[in-house]
Design a protein around this motif. Structure first.
Motif, PDB file in Angstrom:
ATOM      1  N   VAL A 215      -4.278  -5.375  -0.326  1.00  0.00           N
ATOM      2  CA  VAL A 215      -5.293  -5.973   0.549  1.00  0.00           C
ATOM      3  C   VAL A 215      -4.559  -6.932   1.476  1.00  0.00           C
ATOM      4  CG1 VAL A 215      -7.401  -7.336   0.643  1.00  0.00           C
ATOM      5  CG2 VAL A 215      -7.053  -5.697  -1.225  1.00  0.00           C
ATOM      6  N   ASP A 216      -4.357  -6.508   2.722  1.00  0.00           N
ATOM      7  CA  ASP A 216      -3.432  -7.226   3.583  1.00  0.00           C
ATOM      8  C   ASP A 216      -3.671  -6.794   5.026  1.00  0.00           C
ATOM      9  OD1 ASP A 216      -0.780  -8.418   4.522  1.00  0.00           O
ATOM     10  OD2 ASP A 216      -0.551  -8.611   2.355  1.00  0.00           O
ATOM     11  N   SER A 217      -2.697  -7.083   5.894  1.00  0.00           N
ATOM     12  CA  SER A 217      -2.749  -6.557   7.260  1.00  0.00           C
ATOM     13  C   SER A 217      -2.258  -5.107   7.248  1.00  0.00           C
ATOM     14  CB  SER A 217      -1.906  -7.429   8.205  1.00  0.00           C
ATOM     15  OG  SER A 217      -0.550  -7.456   7.808  1.00  0.00           O
ATOM     16  N   GLY A 218      -2.215  -4.463   8.421  1.00  0.00           N
ATOM     17  CA  GLY A 218      -1.942  -3.040   8.497  1.00  0.00           C
ATOM     18  C   GLY A 218      -0.559  -2.653   7.997  1.00  0.00           C
ATOM     19  N   ILE A 219      -0.481  -1.533   7.285  1.00  0.00           N
ATOM     20  CA  ILE A 219       0.777  -1.025   6.737  1.00  0.00           C
ATOM     21  C   ILE A 219       1.266   0.136   7.586  1.00  0.00           C
ATOM     22  CG2 ILE A 219       1.822   0.153   4.761  1.00  0.00           C
ATOM     23  CD1 ILE A 219      -0.121  -1.422   2.984  1.00  0.00           C
ATOM     24  N   ASP A 220       2.542   0.132   7.908  1.00  0.00           N
ATOM     25  CA  ASP A 220       3.151   1.232   8.653  1.00  0.00           C
ATOM     26  C   ASP A 220       3.492   2.352   7.671  1.00  0.00           C
ATOM     27  OD1 ASP A 220       4.502   2.949  10.286  1.00  0.00           O
ATOM     28  OD2 ASP A 220       6.074   1.539  10.888  1.00  0.00           O
ATOM     29  N   GLU A 221       2.546   3.270   7.471  1.00  0.00           N
ATOM     30  CA  GLU A 221       2.759   4.335   6.492  1.00  0.00           C
ATOM     31  C   GLU A 221       3.771   5.374   6.971  1.00  0.00           C
ATOM     32  OE1 GLU A 221      -0.761   6.731   5.840  1.00  0.00           O
ATOM     33  OE2 GLU A 221      -1.572   6.067   7.773  1.00  0.00           O
ATOM     34  N   LYS A 222       4.191   5.314   8.236  1.00  0.00           N
ATOM     35  CA  LYS A 222       5.204   6.231   8.746  1.00  0.00           C
ATOM     36  C   LYS A 222       6.622   5.649   8.632  1.00  0.00           C
ATOM     37  CE  LYS A 222       2.011   8.386  12.019  1.00  0.00           C
ATOM     38  NZ  LYS A 222       1.723   8.677  13.453  1.00  0.00           N
ATOM     39  N   HIS A 223       6.734   4.443   8.126  1.00  0.00           N
ATOM     40  CA  HIS A 223       8.054   3.837   7.948  1.00  0.00           C
ATOM     41  C   HIS A 223       8.885   4.724   7.011  1.00  0.00           C
ATOM     42  CE1 HIS A 223      11.168   1.015   6.672  1.00  0.00           C
ATOM     43  NE2 HIS A 223      10.823   0.245   7.693  1.00  0.00           N
ATOM     44  N   PRO A 224      10.183   4.909   7.277  1.00  0.00           N
ATOM     45  CA  PRO A 224      10.999   5.782   6.428  1.00  0.00           C
ATOM     46  C   PRO A 224      10.982   5.414   4.952  1.00  0.00           C
ATOM     47  CG  PRO A 224      12.188   5.186   8.413  1.00  0.00           C
ATOM     48  CD  PRO A 224      10.935   4.379   8.426  1.00  0.00           C
ATOM     49  N   ASP A 225      10.830   4.125   4.632  1.00  0.00           N
ATOM     50  CA  ASP A 225      10.797   3.712   3.233  1.00  0.00           C
ATOM     51  C   ASP A 225       9.402   3.791   2.626  1.00  0.00           C
ATOM     52  OD1 ASP A 225      13.101   3.267   1.839  1.00  0.00           O
ATOM     53  OD2 ASP A 225      13.322   1.163   2.409  1.00  0.00           O
ATOM     54  N   LEU A 226       8.388   4.113   3.438  1.00  0.00           N
ATOM     55  CA  LEU A 226       7.014   4.183   2.937  1.00  0.00           C
ATOM     56  C   LEU A 226       6.378   5.556   3.133  1.00  0.00           C
ATOM     57  CD1 LEU A 226       5.696   0.695   4.124  1.00  0.00           C
ATOM     58  CD2 LEU A 226       6.216   1.380   1.779  1.00  0.00           C
ATOM     59  N   ALA A 227       7.120   6.487   3.724  1.00  0.00           N
ATOM     60  CA  ALA A 227       6.588   7.828   3.966  1.00  0.00           C
ATOM     61  C   ALA A 227       6.216   8.483   2.627  1.00  0.00           C
ATOM     62  CB  ALA A 227       7.618   8.670   4.704  1.00  0.00           C
ATOM     63  N   GLY A 228       4.950   8.875   2.502  1.00  0.00           N
ATOM     64  CA  GLY A 228       4.479   9.505   1.277  1.00  0.00           C
ATOM     65  C   GLY A 228       4.056   8.543   0.191  1.00  0.00           C
ATOM     66  N   GLN A 229       4.216   7.231   0.420  1.00  0.00           N
ATOM     67  CA  GLN A 229       3.875   6.245  -0.607  1.00  0.00           C
ATOM     68  C   GLN A 229       2.430   5.778  -0.519  1.00  0.00           C
ATOM     69  OE1 GLN A 229       6.524   7.173  -2.108  1.00  0.00           O
ATOM     70  NE2 GLN A 229       7.182   5.152  -2.801  1.00  0.00           N
ATOM     71  N   VAL A 230       1.786   6.002   0.626  1.00  0.00           N
ATOM     72  CA  VAL A 230       0.411   5.534   0.828  1.00  0.00           C
ATOM     73  C   VAL A 230      -0.564   6.653   0.478  1.00  0.00           C
ATOM     74  CG1 VAL A 230      -1.265   4.681   2.504  1.00  0.00           C
ATOM     75  CG2 VAL A 230       1.105   3.877   2.589  1.00  0.00           C
ATOM     76  N   LYS A 231      -1.342   6.413  -0.553  1.00  0.00           N
ATOM     77  CA  LYS A 231      -2.314   7.396  -1.036  1.00  0.00           C
ATOM     78  C   LYS A 231      -3.523   7.473  -0.120  1.00  0.00           C
ATOM     79  CE  LYS A 231      -5.048   8.194  -5.265  1.00  0.00           C
ATOM     80  NZ  LYS A 231      -5.303   7.654  -6.628  1.00  0.00           N
ATOM     81  N   LEU A 232      -3.930   6.320   0.403  1.00  0.00           N
ATOM     82  CA  LEU A 232      -5.143   6.241   1.219  1.00  0.00           C
ATOM     83  C   LEU A 232      -5.053   5.015   2.101  1.00  0.00           C
ATOM     84  CD1 LEU A 232      -7.875   7.813   1.393  1.00  0.00           C
ATOM     85  CD2 LEU A 232      -8.820   6.089  -0.138  1.00  0.00           C
ATOM     86  N   ARG A 233      -5.559   5.128   3.325  1.00  0.00           N
ATOM     87  CA  ARG A 233      -5.524   4.012   4.271  1.00  0.00           C
ATOM     88  C   ARG A 233      -6.928   3.781   4.826  1.00  0.00           C
ATOM     89  NH1 ARG A 233      -1.390   2.121   8.070  1.00  0.00           N
ATOM     90  NH2 ARG A 233      -2.418   1.046   9.804  1.00  0.00           N
ATOM     91  N   ARG A 234      -7.349   2.524   4.850  1.00  0.00           N
ATOM     92  CA  ARG A 234      -8.649   2.177   5.418  1.00  0.00           C
ATOM     93  C   ARG A 234      -8.522   0.876   6.212  1.00  0.00           C
ATOM     94  NH1 ARG A 234      -9.621   6.579   4.178  1.00  0.00           N
ATOM     95  NH2 ARG A 234     -11.412   7.447   3.045  1.00  0.00           N
ATOM     96  N   ASN A 235      -9.281   0.787   7.306  1.00  0.00           N
ATOM     97  CA  ASN A 235      -9.312  -0.412   8.136  1.00  0.00           C
ATOM     98  C   ASN A 235     -10.672  -1.068   8.005  1.00  0.00           C
ATOM     99  OD1 ASN A 235      -8.778  -2.383  10.095  1.00  0.00           O
ATOM    100  ND2 ASN A 235      -9.548  -1.078  11.732  1.00  0.00           N
TER     101      ASN A 235
END
Length: 440
Positions: free
Chosen positions: A178-198
Protein backbone atom coordinates in the motif's frame (compact mmCIF):
# COMPACT_ATOMS: atom_id res chain seq x y z
CA UNK A 1 46.74 -1.40 -5.70
CA UNK A 2 47.11 -1.16 -1.92
CA UNK A 3 44.24 -1.27 0.59
CA UNK A 4 44.31 2.48 1.19
CA UNK A 5 43.83 3.27 -2.51
CA UNK A 6 41.10 0.65 -2.76
CA UNK A 7 39.21 2.35 0.07
CA UNK A 8 39.53 5.77 -1.55
CA UNK A 9 38.15 4.51 -4.87
CA UNK A 10 35.28 2.77 -3.07
CA UNK A 11 34.32 6.02 -1.31
CA UNK A 12 34.50 7.98 -4.57
CA UNK A 13 32.27 5.44 -6.28
CA UNK A 14 29.78 5.60 -3.42
CA UNK A 15 29.71 9.40 -3.59
CA UNK A 16 28.96 9.33 -7.33
CA UNK A 17 26.16 6.82 -6.77
CA UNK A 18 24.76 8.94 -3.97
CA UNK A 19 24.70 12.10 -6.07
CA UNK A 20 22.98 10.29 -8.93
CA UNK A 21 20.36 8.80 -6.63
CA UNK A 22 19.66 12.11 -4.91
CA UNK A 23 19.09 13.69 -8.29
CA UNK A 24 16.51 11.17 -9.39
CA UNK A 25 14.76 9.50 -6.45
CA UNK A 26 11.66 11.73 -6.37
CA UNK A 27 10.12 13.08 -9.58
CA UNK A 28 9.08 16.71 -9.54
CA UNK A 29 5.41 17.57 -9.70
CA UNK A 30 4.11 20.34 -11.90
CA UNK A 31 2.54 23.43 -10.34
CA UNK A 32 -0.93 22.48 -11.58
CA UNK A 33 -0.66 18.76 -10.73
CA UNK A 34 -3.91 17.16 -9.51
CA UNK A 35 -2.41 16.39 -6.09
CA UNK A 36 -2.28 20.14 -5.41
CA UNK A 37 -5.99 20.38 -6.20
CA UNK A 38 -6.77 17.43 -3.95
CA UNK A 39 -4.77 18.96 -1.09
CA UNK A 40 -6.67 22.21 -1.50
CA UNK A 41 -10.01 20.38 -1.27
CA UNK A 42 -9.18 18.10 1.68
CA UNK A 43 -9.96 20.75 4.32
CA UNK A 44 -13.59 20.89 3.09
CA UNK A 45 -14.14 17.14 2.74
CA UNK A 46 -15.36 14.52 5.20
CA UNK A 47 -15.92 10.76 5.14
CA UNK A 48 -19.41 9.51 5.99
CA UNK A 49 -19.96 5.80 6.68
CA UNK A 50 -23.24 4.01 6.03
CA UNK A 51 -23.74 0.47 7.31
CA UNK A 52 -23.97 -2.26 4.67
CA UNK A 53 -26.41 -5.17 5.14
CA UNK A 54 -25.08 -8.37 6.67
CA UNK A 55 -23.30 -10.62 4.16
CA UNK A 56 -26.02 -13.27 4.13
CA UNK A 57 -28.45 -10.63 2.81
CA UNK A 58 -26.18 -9.88 -0.17
CA UNK A 59 -26.03 -12.10 -3.26
CA UNK A 60 -22.55 -10.80 -4.20
CA UNK A 61 -20.57 -12.16 -1.26
CA UNK A 62 -17.51 -12.73 -3.47
CA UNK A 63 -17.05 -9.00 -3.97
CA UNK A 64 -13.39 -8.18 -4.47
CA UNK A 65 -13.18 -4.42 -4.45
CA UNK A 66 -15.25 -3.05 -7.32
CA UNK A 67 -18.54 -1.22 -7.60
CA UNK A 68 -20.76 -4.29 -7.47
CA UNK A 69 -24.46 -3.59 -7.04
CA UNK A 70 -25.68 -5.57 -4.03
CA UNK A 71 -29.33 -4.55 -4.41
CA UNK A 72 -29.15 -1.95 -1.64
CA UNK A 73 -26.35 0.18 -3.04
CA UNK A 74 -28.73 2.48 -4.91
CA UNK A 75 -30.68 2.98 -1.68
CA UNK A 76 -27.52 3.87 0.25
CA UNK A 77 -26.52 6.33 -2.44
CA UNK A 78 -29.93 7.94 -2.20
CA UNK A 79 -29.61 8.16 1.59
CA UNK A 80 -26.14 9.66 1.15
CA UNK A 81 -27.44 12.34 -1.19
CA UNK A 82 -30.26 13.18 1.25
CA UNK A 83 -27.75 13.38 4.12
CA UNK A 84 -25.47 15.60 2.11
CA UNK A 85 -28.26 18.00 1.18
CA UNK A 86 -29.42 18.20 4.81
CA UNK A 87 -25.96 19.20 5.99
CA UNK A 88 -24.97 21.57 3.20
CA UNK A 89 -22.78 18.98 1.44
CA UNK A 90 -22.62 17.09 -1.82
CA UNK A 91 -21.40 13.55 -2.54
CA UNK A 92 -18.21 13.51 -4.61
CA UNK A 93 -17.09 9.87 -4.33
CA UNK A 94 -17.87 6.59 -2.60
CA UNK A 95 -16.47 3.10 -2.17
CA UNK A 96 -17.94 -0.06 -0.62
CA UNK A 97 -15.75 -1.66 2.08
CA UNK A 98 -17.35 -5.01 2.88
CA UNK A 99 -14.29 -6.04 4.89
CA UNK A 100 -15.71 -3.91 7.71
CA UNK A 101 -19.36 -3.80 6.55
CA UNK A 102 -19.60 -0.14 5.56
CA UNK A 103 -20.03 2.02 2.47
CA UNK A 104 -17.69 5.02 2.60
CA UNK A 105 -18.87 8.32 1.05
CA UNK A 106 -16.70 11.37 0.43
CA UNK A 107 -18.68 14.57 0.88
CA UNK A 108 -17.67 18.21 0.54
CA UNK A 109 -19.28 21.62 1.03
CA UNK A 110 -21.88 22.38 -1.63
CA UNK A 111 -21.16 26.09 -1.16
CA UNK A 112 -18.23 27.68 0.66
CA UNK A 113 -19.10 28.30 4.31
CA UNK A 114 -22.54 26.72 4.15
CA UNK A 115 -21.62 23.58 6.09
CA UNK A 116 -19.94 25.47 8.92
CA UNK A 117 -16.83 24.43 10.92
CA UNK A 118 -15.70 20.85 10.35
CA UNK A 119 -15.95 19.87 14.04
CA UNK A 120 -19.56 21.08 14.23
CA UNK A 121 -20.40 19.34 10.96
CA UNK A 122 -18.91 16.02 12.12
CA UNK A 123 -20.83 16.26 15.40
CA UNK A 124 -24.08 16.83 13.52
CA UNK A 125 -23.42 13.89 11.23
CA UNK A 126 -22.49 11.65 14.18
CA UNK A 127 -25.92 12.30 15.75
CA UNK A 128 -27.79 11.42 12.56
CA UNK A 129 -29.23 7.89 13.03
CA UNK A 130 -28.57 7.04 9.40
CA UNK A 131 -24.79 7.49 9.85
CA UNK A 132 -22.54 4.75 11.24
CA UNK A 133 -19.82 7.36 11.79
CA UNK A 134 -18.28 10.42 10.15
CA UNK A 135 -14.71 11.68 10.20
CA UNK A 136 -12.25 14.07 8.62
CA UNK A 137 -9.95 12.91 5.83
CA UNK A 138 -6.48 12.52 7.32
CA UNK A 139 -3.23 12.87 5.36
CA UNK A 140 -0.27 10.47 5.48
CA UNK A 141 3.24 10.47 4.06
CA UNK A 142 6.00 8.04 3.26
CA UNK A 143 8.79 7.93 5.83
CA UNK A 144 11.83 8.44 3.61
CA UNK A 145 15.13 9.93 4.85
CA UNK A 146 16.63 10.13 1.37
CA UNK A 147 20.39 10.01 2.25
CA UNK A 148 22.13 7.49 -0.03
CA UNK A 149 25.70 6.59 0.92
CA UNK A 150 27.25 3.21 0.15
CA UNK A 151 26.20 0.97 -2.78
CA UNK A 152 25.78 -2.19 -0.74
CA UNK A 153 22.75 -4.19 0.29
CA UNK A 154 22.66 -4.22 4.12
CA UNK A 155 20.50 -7.35 4.36
CA UNK A 156 23.11 -9.34 2.45
CA UNK A 157 25.49 -8.81 5.37
CA UNK A 158 23.44 -8.19 8.52
CA UNK A 159 20.73 -10.72 7.63
CA UNK A 160 22.87 -13.22 5.66
CA UNK A 161 20.26 -13.17 2.92
CA UNK A 162 21.82 -15.98 0.88
CA UNK A 163 21.56 -18.31 3.87
CA UNK A 164 17.92 -17.35 4.44
CA UNK A 165 17.05 -18.12 0.83
CA UNK A 166 18.29 -21.69 1.23
CA UNK A 167 15.32 -22.21 3.54
CA UNK A 168 12.67 -19.90 2.09
CA UNK A 169 12.08 -17.37 -0.67
CA UNK A 170 8.49 -16.38 0.14
CA UNK A 171 6.96 -18.67 -2.49
CA UNK A 172 3.17 -18.71 -2.39
CA UNK A 173 2.89 -15.63 -0.15
CA UNK A 174 1.06 -12.52 -1.39
CA UNK A 175 2.29 -9.19 -0.03
CA UNK A 176 0.13 -6.09 -0.49
CA UNK A 177 2.23 -2.95 -0.96
CA UNK A 178 0.00 0.00 0.00
CA UNK A 179 2.09 2.85 -1.32
CA UNK A 180 2.68 5.09 -4.33
CA UNK A 181 2.83 3.64 -7.86
CA UNK A 182 5.11 0.65 -8.55
CA UNK A 183 7.04 0.32 -11.80
CA UNK A 184 6.06 -3.26 -12.61
CA UNK A 185 8.13 -3.11 -15.83
CA UNK A 186 11.37 -2.53 -13.91
CA UNK A 187 13.89 -5.32 -14.73
CA UNK A 188 14.04 -6.35 -11.07
CA UNK A 189 10.23 -6.38 -10.72
CA UNK A 190 9.15 -7.91 -14.04
CA UNK A 191 6.73 -10.74 -13.22
CA UNK A 192 6.73 -9.97 -9.49
CA UNK A 193 3.47 -7.98 -9.45
CA UNK A 194 0.43 -10.23 -9.24
CA UNK A 195 -2.11 -7.42 -9.49
CA UNK A 196 -2.04 -3.63 -9.81
CA UNK A 197 -4.76 -1.18 -8.80
CA UNK A 198 -4.90 2.63 -8.59
CA UNK A 199 -7.02 4.12 -5.79
CA UNK A 200 -5.98 7.76 -6.36
CA UNK A 201 -8.70 8.90 -8.74
CA UNK A 202 -7.61 12.54 -8.99
CA UNK A 203 -4.01 11.79 -9.96
CA UNK A 204 -3.23 9.56 -12.99
CA UNK A 205 -1.57 6.22 -12.32
CA UNK A 206 2.21 6.32 -12.61
CA UNK A 207 5.42 4.47 -11.77
CA UNK A 208 6.73 6.34 -8.73
CA UNK A 209 9.89 6.32 -6.65
CA UNK A 210 8.70 5.44 -3.14
CA UNK A 211 6.46 2.52 -4.08
CA UNK A 212 8.97 1.12 -6.57
CA UNK A 213 11.77 1.29 -3.97
CA UNK A 214 9.66 -0.46 -1.32
CA UNK A 215 8.57 -3.16 -3.78
CA UNK A 216 12.16 -3.84 -4.82
CA UNK A 217 13.32 -4.39 -1.25
CA UNK A 218 10.49 -6.84 -0.64
CA UNK A 219 10.52 -8.90 -3.82
CA UNK A 220 13.15 -7.92 -6.41
CA UNK A 221 14.08 -10.84 -8.65
CA UNK A 222 17.03 -12.94 -7.56
CA UNK A 223 19.74 -14.32 -9.82
CA UNK A 224 18.77 -12.33 -12.92
CA UNK A 225 22.18 -10.66 -13.22
CA UNK A 226 20.73 -7.22 -12.49
CA UNK A 227 20.35 -4.95 -9.48
CA UNK A 228 19.47 -6.45 -6.10
CA UNK A 229 17.81 -9.52 -4.58
CA UNK A 230 14.57 -8.96 -2.70
CA UNK A 231 14.14 -10.27 0.83
CA UNK A 232 11.36 -12.57 -0.51
CA UNK A 233 12.07 -12.88 -4.25
CA UNK A 234 9.41 -15.54 -4.84
CA UNK A 235 6.62 -13.66 -3.06
CA UNK A 236 4.09 -11.95 -5.29
CA UNK A 237 3.00 -8.36 -4.86
CA UNK A 238 -0.33 -6.55 -4.91
CA UNK A 239 0.66 -3.10 -6.17
CA UNK A 240 -2.01 -0.96 -4.49
CA UNK A 241 -1.47 2.72 -5.28
CA UNK A 242 -3.01 4.71 -2.43
CA UNK A 243 -0.34 7.46 -2.41
CA UNK A 244 0.94 9.96 -4.94
CA UNK A 245 4.33 11.64 -5.30
CA UNK A 246 4.89 15.29 -4.32
CA UNK A 247 7.78 17.74 -4.19
CA UNK A 248 7.94 17.63 -0.38
CA UNK A 249 7.43 14.27 1.36
CA UNK A 250 8.18 11.36 -0.97
CA UNK A 251 4.56 10.18 -1.06
CA UNK A 252 1.21 11.51 0.18
CA UNK A 253 -1.95 9.55 0.96
CA UNK A 254 -5.24 10.11 2.77
CA UNK A 255 -7.83 8.17 4.75
CA UNK A 256 -10.02 7.45 1.73
CA UNK A 257 -7.31 6.25 -0.65
CA UNK A 258 -5.67 4.13 2.06
CA UNK A 259 -9.02 2.73 3.16
CA UNK A 260 -9.86 1.61 -0.38
CA UNK A 261 -6.48 -0.04 -0.81
CA UNK A 262 -6.49 -1.88 2.54
CA UNK A 263 -10.03 -3.09 1.96
CA UNK A 264 -8.98 -4.40 -1.46
CA UNK A 265 -5.98 -6.18 0.08
CA UNK A 266 -8.30 -7.95 2.56
CA UNK A 267 -10.71 -9.00 -0.17
CA UNK A 268 -7.79 -10.28 -2.29
CA UNK A 269 -6.35 -12.67 0.33
CA UNK A 270 -3.11 -10.80 1.01
CA UNK A 271 -1.08 -12.52 3.75
CA UNK A 272 1.07 -9.46 4.52
CA UNK A 273 0.22 -5.77 4.17
CA UNK A 274 3.16 -3.35 4.10
CA UNK A 275 2.44 0.27 5.06
CA UNK A 276 5.61 2.35 4.70
CA UNK A 277 3.86 5.57 5.73
CA UNK A 278 2.76 7.50 8.78
CA UNK A 279 0.18 10.02 9.94
CA UNK A 280 -2.57 10.61 12.53
CA UNK A 281 -4.86 7.97 14.00
CA UNK A 282 -7.95 7.37 11.92
CA UNK A 283 -11.13 5.49 12.80
CA UNK A 284 -11.73 4.07 9.32
CA UNK A 285 -8.17 2.76 9.02
CA UNK A 286 -8.22 1.41 12.58
CA UNK A 287 -11.36 -0.59 11.77
CA UNK A 288 -9.75 -2.01 8.62
CA UNK A 289 -6.54 -2.92 10.46
CA UNK A 290 -8.54 -4.70 13.17
CA UNK A 291 -10.43 -6.61 10.47
CA UNK A 292 -7.11 -7.59 8.88
CA UNK A 293 -5.71 -8.91 12.16
CA UNK A 294 -8.92 -10.85 12.80
CA UNK A 295 -8.44 -12.51 9.40
CA UNK A 296 -4.86 -13.49 10.24
CA UNK A 297 -3.16 -10.91 8.04
CA UNK A 298 0.30 -9.75 9.12
CA UNK A 299 0.55 -5.94 9.21
CA UNK A 300 3.88 -4.10 8.95
CA UNK A 301 4.18 -0.34 9.52
CA UNK A 302 7.07 2.14 9.36
CA UNK A 303 7.78 3.85 12.69
CA UNK A 304 7.87 7.63 12.40
CA UNK A 305 11.13 8.81 14.02
CA UNK A 306 9.49 12.14 14.88
CA UNK A 307 6.69 10.57 16.95
CA UNK A 308 7.38 9.13 20.43
CA UNK A 309 5.04 6.19 19.80
CA UNK A 310 6.07 5.73 16.17
CA UNK A 311 2.93 7.34 14.77
CA UNK A 312 0.03 5.62 13.03
CA UNK A 313 -0.38 2.92 11.75
CA UNK A 314 2.86 1.63 13.31
CA UNK A 315 1.54 2.22 16.86
CA UNK A 316 -1.77 0.43 16.26
CA UNK A 317 -2.04 -2.74 18.41
CA UNK A 318 -1.01 -5.79 16.41
CA UNK A 319 0.96 -3.90 13.76
CA UNK A 320 4.67 -4.76 13.56
CA UNK A 321 6.34 -1.36 13.97
CA UNK A 322 9.75 -1.10 12.31
CA UNK A 323 12.42 1.56 12.79
CA UNK A 324 15.67 1.99 10.89
CA UNK A 325 18.63 0.21 12.47
CA UNK A 326 20.51 3.52 12.78
CA UNK A 327 17.75 5.39 14.62
CA UNK A 328 19.07 6.47 18.02
CA UNK A 329 15.87 6.19 20.07
CA UNK A 330 13.29 3.97 18.33
CA UNK A 331 9.72 3.92 19.69
CA UNK A 332 9.05 1.39 22.48
CA UNK A 333 8.12 -2.01 21.11
CA UNK A 334 9.41 -1.33 17.62
CA UNK A 335 11.90 -3.58 15.84
CA UNK A 336 15.01 -2.46 13.99
CA UNK A 337 15.79 -3.46 10.40
CA UNK A 338 18.16 -2.20 7.69
CA UNK A 339 16.99 1.27 6.70
CA UNK A 340 20.12 3.24 5.86
CA UNK A 341 21.96 3.33 2.52
CA UNK A 342 19.78 0.63 1.01
CA UNK A 343 20.18 -0.02 -2.75
CA UNK A 344 16.87 -0.68 -4.46
CA UNK A 345 14.85 -0.30 -7.65
CA UNK A 346 13.71 3.08 -9.00
CA UNK A 347 11.36 3.89 -11.89
CA UNK A 348 12.71 3.68 -15.42
CA UNK A 349 15.02 0.64 -15.07
CA UNK A 350 17.20 2.46 -12.52
CA UNK A 351 18.62 1.66 -9.09
CA UNK A 352 19.57 4.04 -6.29
CA UNK A 353 20.27 4.34 -2.58
CA UNK A 354 17.47 5.12 -0.12
CA UNK A 355 17.22 5.58 3.65
CA UNK A 356 14.34 5.72 6.13
CA UNK A 357 11.99 3.57 8.17
CA UNK A 358 9.84 3.08 5.04
CA UNK A 359 12.56 0.80 3.75
CA UNK A 360 13.20 -0.86 7.11
CA UNK A 361 9.51 -1.84 7.13
CA UNK A 362 9.83 -3.29 3.63
CA UNK A 363 12.64 -5.56 4.88
CA UNK A 364 10.37 -6.92 7.62
CA UNK A 365 7.43 -7.42 5.22
CA UNK A 366 9.75 -9.57 3.10
CA UNK A 367 11.03 -11.42 6.17
CA UNK A 368 7.43 -12.12 7.22
CA UNK A 369 6.82 -13.66 3.78
CA UNK A 370 9.83 -15.97 4.27
CA UNK A 371 8.45 -17.14 7.61
CA UNK A 372 4.91 -17.59 6.27
CA UNK A 373 6.13 -19.81 3.44
CA UNK A 374 7.60 -22.13 6.08
CA UNK A 375 4.66 -21.89 8.49
CA UNK A 376 1.61 -20.66 6.58
CA UNK A 377 -0.72 -20.92 9.59
CA UNK A 378 1.32 -18.61 11.83
CA UNK A 379 -1.04 -15.97 13.30
CA UNK A 380 0.10 -12.33 13.26
CA UNK A 381 0.72 -12.18 17.02
CA UNK A 382 2.91 -15.29 16.91
CA UNK A 383 4.89 -14.05 13.91
CA UNK A 384 5.45 -10.71 15.63
CA UNK A 385 6.65 -12.51 18.78
CA UNK A 386 9.03 -14.69 16.75
CA UNK A 387 10.53 -11.60 15.14
CA UNK A 388 10.87 -9.85 18.48
CA UNK A 389 12.44 -13.00 19.95
CA UNK A 390 15.15 -12.72 17.31
CA UNK A 391 15.94 -9.12 18.28
CA UNK A 392 19.04 -9.16 20.42
CA UNK A 393 22.44 -7.53 20.92
CA UNK A 394 25.28 -8.98 18.87
CA UNK A 395 28.49 -7.72 20.52
CA UNK A 396 30.72 -8.10 17.46
CA UNK A 397 28.24 -6.31 15.24
CA UNK A 398 27.75 -3.56 17.80
CA UNK A 399 31.50 -3.03 18.01
CA UNK A 400 31.72 -2.64 14.25
CA UNK A 401 28.79 -0.22 14.19
CA UNK A 402 26.90 -2.49 11.80
CA UNK A 403 23.95 -3.12 14.13
CA UNK A 404 22.41 -1.75 17.28
CA UNK A 405 20.62 -3.31 20.20
CA UNK A 406 17.20 -4.61 19.23
CA UNK A 407 17.99 -5.23 15.58
CA UNK A 408 16.18 -8.25 14.16
CA UNK A 409 18.26 -11.41 14.00
CA UNK A 410 16.78 -12.65 10.73
CA UNK A 411 18.65 -15.95 10.88
CA UNK A 412 17.16 -16.74 14.30
CA UNK A 413 13.65 -15.71 13.21
CA UNK A 414 13.64 -17.83 10.04
CA UNK A 415 15.38 -20.70 11.86
CA UNK A 416 12.45 -20.81 14.28
CA UNK A 417 10.07 -21.19 11.36
CA UNK A 418 12.26 -23.74 9.57
CA UNK A 419 13.08 -25.72 12.70
CA UNK A 420 16.77 -25.85 11.80
CA UNK A 421 19.87 -23.70 12.00
CA UNK A 422 20.53 -21.59 8.90
CA UNK A 423 23.57 -19.39 9.42
CA UNK A 424 26.30 -19.92 12.04
CA UNK A 425 25.80 -23.37 13.51
CA UNK A 426 28.66 -24.08 15.93
CA UNK A 427 27.10 -27.26 17.32
CA UNK A 428 24.05 -29.46 17.09
CA UNK A 429 22.99 -28.05 20.43
CA UNK A 430 21.97 -24.89 18.61
CA UNK A 431 19.16 -26.67 16.78
CA UNK A 432 18.09 -28.90 19.64
CA UNK A 433 15.92 -26.21 21.21
CA UNK A 434 14.34 -25.06 17.95
CA UNK A 435 10.67 -26.02 17.43
CA UNK A 436 9.84 -28.47 14.72
CA UNK A 437 8.41 -26.84 11.59
CA UNK A 438 4.71 -27.08 10.92
CA UNK A 439 3.64 -29.60 8.26
CA UNK A 440 3.81 -28.08 4.78
Amino acid sequence: MNQRHTGIFARLFALCAALCALACVVPRASADAPDARQAAQSGHQVLVMLRMPSPHFRPDGAYGGGYTDDGTRAARRRVARELAAAHGLRVVDDWPMPAIGIDCFVMEEAQAGRAGPVDRLLDALAHDPRVEWAQAIQEYRGLDAGDPLLPVQPAARAWQLTSLHRASTGRGVTVAVVDSGIDEKHPDLAGQVKLRRNFVDTYPDAAEAHGTAVAGIIAAREGNGLGIAGIAPDARLLALRACWETEGPPARCNSFTLGKAINFALMSDARVINMSLGGPRDRLLQALLDAALARGVTLVGAADPNQPDGGFPASHPGVIAVASDTQQAPPPGSLRAPGTDVPTSLPGARWGMVSGSSYAAAHVAGLAALMLELRPDTPPARLKADLAGGARILPAALASGARQAGSIDACAAVARAAGTCLCLCPSTATTASLPAPHPR
